[in-house]
Design an enzyme around this catalytic site. Structure first.
Site, PDB file in Angstrom:
ATOM      1  N   HIS A   1      40.928  34.411  45.045  1.00 14.74           N
ATOM      2  CA  HIS A   1      40.510  35.757  44.410  1.00 14.74           C
ATOM      3  C   HIS A   1      39.523  36.087  43.637  1.00 14.74           C
ATOM      4  O   HIS A   1      39.395  35.749  42.471  1.00 14.74           O
ATOM      5  CB  HIS A   1      42.176  36.115  43.881  1.00 14.74           C
ATOM      6  CG  HIS A   1      42.061  37.645  43.588  1.00 14.74           C
ATOM      7  ND1 HIS A   1      42.384  38.346  42.199  1.00 14.74           N
ATOM      8  CD2 HIS A   1      41.830  39.083  44.475  1.00 14.74           C
ATOM      9  CE1 HIS A   1      42.299  39.538  42.328  1.00 14.74           C
ATOM     10  NE2 HIS A   1      41.930  39.835  43.742  1.00 14.74           N
ATOM     11  N   ARG A   2      38.518  36.825  43.987  1.00 16.87           N
ATOM     12  CA  ARG A   2      37.106  36.876  43.265  1.00 16.87           C
ATOM     13  C   ARG A   2      36.446  35.619  42.778  1.00 16.87           C
ATOM     14  O   ARG A   2      36.113  35.417  42.003  1.00 16.87           O
ATOM     15  CB  ARG A   2      37.490  37.748  41.893  1.00 16.87           C
ATOM     16  CG  ARG A   2      38.140  38.988  42.405  1.00 16.87           C
ATOM     17  CD  ARG A   2      38.361  39.738  41.187  1.00 16.87           C
ATOM     18  NE  ARG A   2      39.446  40.654  41.231  1.00 16.87           N
ATOM     19  CZ  ARG A   2      39.899  41.887  40.363  1.00 16.87           C
ATOM     20  NH1 ARG A   2      39.328  41.723  39.101  1.00 16.87           N
ATOM     21  NH2 ARG A   2      40.940  42.665  40.855  1.00 16.87           N
TER      22      ARG A   2
ATOM     23  N   GLU B   1      35.656  42.234  51.116  1.00 12.42           N
ATOM     24  CA  GLU B   1      36.357  43.354  50.908  1.00 12.42           C
ATOM     25  C   GLU B   1      35.183  44.412  50.755  1.00 12.42           C
ATOM     26  O   GLU B   1      34.360  44.504  50.033  1.00 12.42           O
ATOM     27  CB  GLU B   1      37.268  43.391  49.625  1.00 12.42           C
ATOM     28  CG  GLU B   1      37.786  44.884  49.487  1.00 12.42           C
ATOM     29  CD  GLU B   1      38.941  45.128  48.649  1.00 12.42           C
ATOM     30  OE1 GLU B   1      39.260  44.224  47.600  1.00 12.42           O
ATOM     31  OE2 GLU B   1      39.330  46.214  48.230  1.00 12.42           O
TER      32      GLU B   1
ATOM     33  N   GLU C   1      37.049  35.099  48.274  1.00 10.03           N
ATOM     34  CA  GLU C   1      37.255  36.355  48.591  1.00 10.03           C
ATOM     35  C   GLU C   1      36.065  37.176  47.867  1.00 10.03           C
ATOM     36  O   GLU C   1      35.722  36.645  46.765  1.00 10.03           O
ATOM     37  CB  GLU C   1      38.346  37.099  47.955  1.00 10.03           C
ATOM     38  CG  GLU C   1      38.906  38.284  48.343  1.00 10.03           C
ATOM     39  CD  GLU C   1      38.963  39.544  47.321  1.00 10.03           C
ATOM     40  OE1 GLU C   1      39.309  40.261  47.798  1.00 10.03           O
ATOM     41  OE2 GLU C   1      39.140  39.112  46.288  1.00 10.03           O
TER      42      GLU C   1
ATOM     43  N   LYS D   1      34.508  47.629  49.493  1.00  7.95           N
ATOM     44  CA  LYS D   1      35.245  48.341  48.214  1.00  7.95           C
ATOM     45  C   LYS D   1      34.324  49.732  48.126  1.00  7.95           C
ATOM     46  O   LYS D   1      33.137  49.782  48.600  1.00  7.95           O
ATOM     47  CB  LYS D   1      34.951  47.734  46.976  1.00  7.95           C
ATOM     48  CG  LYS D   1      35.958  46.568  46.419  1.00  7.95           C
ATOM     49  CD  LYS D   1      36.948  47.073  45.662  1.00  7.95           C
ATOM     50  CE  LYS D   1      37.819  46.127  45.329  1.00  7.95           C
ATOM     51  NZ  LYS D   1      39.380  46.263  45.300  1.00  7.95           N
TER      52      LYS D   1
ATOM     53  N   ASP E   1      44.231  33.723  41.664  1.00 10.48           N
ATOM     54  CA  ASP E   1      42.891  33.520  40.802  1.00 10.48           C
ATOM     55  C   ASP E   1      42.778  31.820  40.565  1.00 10.48           C
ATOM     56  O   ASP E   1      41.646  31.576  40.267  1.00 10.48           O
ATOM     57  CB  ASP E   1      43.432  34.089  39.360  1.00 10.48           C
ATOM     58  CG  ASP E   1      43.463  35.721  39.737  1.00 10.48           C
ATOM     59  OD1 ASP E   1      43.314  36.116  40.622  1.00 10.48           O
ATOM     60  OD2 ASP E   1      44.025  36.272  38.659  1.00 10.48           O
TER      61      ASP E   1
ATOM     62  N   HIS F   1      33.920  43.729  41.626  1.00  9.17           N
ATOM     63  CA  HIS F   1      35.014  44.346  41.861  1.00  9.17           C
ATOM     64  C   HIS F   1      34.917  45.885  41.757  1.00  9.17           C
ATOM     65  O   HIS F   1      35.324  46.950  42.288  1.00  9.17           O
ATOM     66  CB  HIS F   1      36.150  43.667  41.093  1.00  9.17           C
ATOM     67  CG  HIS F   1      37.400  44.513  41.369  1.00  9.17           C
ATOM     68  ND1 HIS F   1      37.799  45.413  40.194  1.00  9.17           N
ATOM     69  CD2 HIS F   1      38.382  44.240  42.218  1.00  9.17           C
ATOM     70  CE1 HIS F   1      38.947  45.822  41.092  1.00  9.17           C
ATOM     71  NE2 HIS F   1      39.505  45.174  41.984  1.00  9.17           N
TER      72      HIS F   1
ATOM     73  N   ASP G   1      34.534  40.865  46.650  1.00 14.96           N
ATOM     74  CA  ASP G   1      34.354  42.395  46.742  1.00 14.96           C
ATOM     75  C   ASP G   1      32.949  42.658  46.779  1.00 14.96           C
ATOM     76  O   ASP G   1      31.957  42.215  45.977  1.00 14.96           O
ATOM     77  CB  ASP G   1      34.978  42.652  45.470  1.00 14.96           C
ATOM     78  CG  ASP G   1      36.764  42.604  45.459  1.00 14.96           C
ATOM     79  OD1 ASP G   1      37.275  42.514  46.457  1.00 14.96           O
ATOM     80  OD2 ASP G   1      37.163  42.112  44.470  1.00 14.96           O
TER      81      ASP G   1
END
Ligand code: G3P
Ligand code: CA
Length: 288
Positions: A37-38, A146, A64, A148, A275, A79, A66
């Site tokens: 995640h990120r 993603e 991942e 965003k 994370d 993000h 964003d």
């Protein structure tokens, strides 16, 4: 529990309740996906090259990313719509040219916020463009990207599609899909599906209370999505199995501790956004 689920899946296949659109790309069902995640955002400033490197070294299934877009139309990994939280700048990404954005420091904030994890190397980090990430990692990682804030970035889907084509990332693989695209914005995903139906898409939901989807929601999702991404606190096993019986994978966000990742595995979900990518190391990968 897993045996029961497989029986349900077989019944589902016999009954023909999987995705109805021949253009929906499947994601292997037999693997519990670890999605960084990120990047490895528990250890390093999110959405920096070093955070992705750490995730890659931890052998995650996906990194991942964003996406936001600069004033001059460049897709960058971030993000928030504003640079304030994760850089030393202020204001909206859309008001920065890439050249201006590149002047910002994307790592100092992490050292200040998490002194116990601080590392001087982080202070060398800048905001990476998506293209830089593709050039850096190439085929060595899988990308979970993603879209965003697509409402404020005209042409974002086309730009992503063009970059994926340029780096030859739209292709079928025998293993996991090389790229998965996600968004909370349904219009953005259906636009993207029209551009690149060979890519699996994940519709994100942020349920305020208990997750629920209606028959008509599922019918609509089945026209473009391979799965859904849902906040972990909103789901139960019935919801997850219902979604899977409707032909959708379920990925849960965002996992912050080892107990959550084990719970997610027991809930039979198909993947987790975590994370700390090392949380996944002790999970079985084969179905028992
Ligand atoms: O994309 C899944 C999860 O990352 C959604 O939450 O806010 O971290 O993008 P967010
Ligand atoms: Ca995300």
């Amino acid at each position: 529990m897993r045996l029961l689920f497989f029986i349900l899946v077989i019944l589902c296949l016999v009954a023909g309740c999987d995705n109805q659109d021949g253009n929906i790309q499947p994601i292997a069902n037999d693997k519990f996906l670890i999605i960084a995640h990120r990047g490895a955002s528990a250890f390093a400033p999110e959405h920096t090259m070093i955070a992705y490197e750490i995730a890659h070294e931890a052998d995650v299934d996906y990194i991942e990313i964003d996406l936001q877009m600069t004033k001059d139309g460049v897709l960058v990994a971030m993000h928030d719509e504003k640079v304030d939280r994760t850089t030393n700048g202020t204001g909206f990404v859309k008001e920065y040219t890439l050249e201006e954005l590149k002047q910002l420091n994307a790592g100092k904030w992490f050292n200040e916020e998490y002194p116990g994890l601080a590392n001087r190397e982080f202070e060398q980090e800048e905001v990476p463009t998506l293209e830089e990430i593709f050039m850096h990692f190439g085929d060595d990682v899988n990308y979970y990207i993603e879209l965003k804030s697509p409402r404020i970035y005209k042409g974002m889907e086309e730009e992503l599609f063009a970059l994926l084509k340029k780096y030859d990332l739209i292709r079928e693989t025998q293993d996991l899909p090389k790229v998965i695209v996600e968004s909370f914005n349904e219009d953005s995903l259906t636009n993207f599906h029209a551009l690149g139906p060979a890519l699996p898409l994940i519709q994100l939901f942020s349920f305020k209370e208990k997750a629920t989807l209606s028959h008509s929601d599922y019918k609509r999702l089945q026209t473009y999505a391979s799965g859904i991404g849902v906040n972990i606190k909103s789901v139960d096993q019935d919801f997850i199995h219902d979604a899977q019986l409707n032909g959708l994978q379920v990925h849960l966000y965002s996992i912050k501790n080892e107990i959550d990742v084990k719970n997610a595995f027991r809930l039979d979900v198909n993947g987790v956004f975590i994370d700390n990518p090392t949380f996944g190391e002790h999970l079985p990968q084969e179905e028992s």
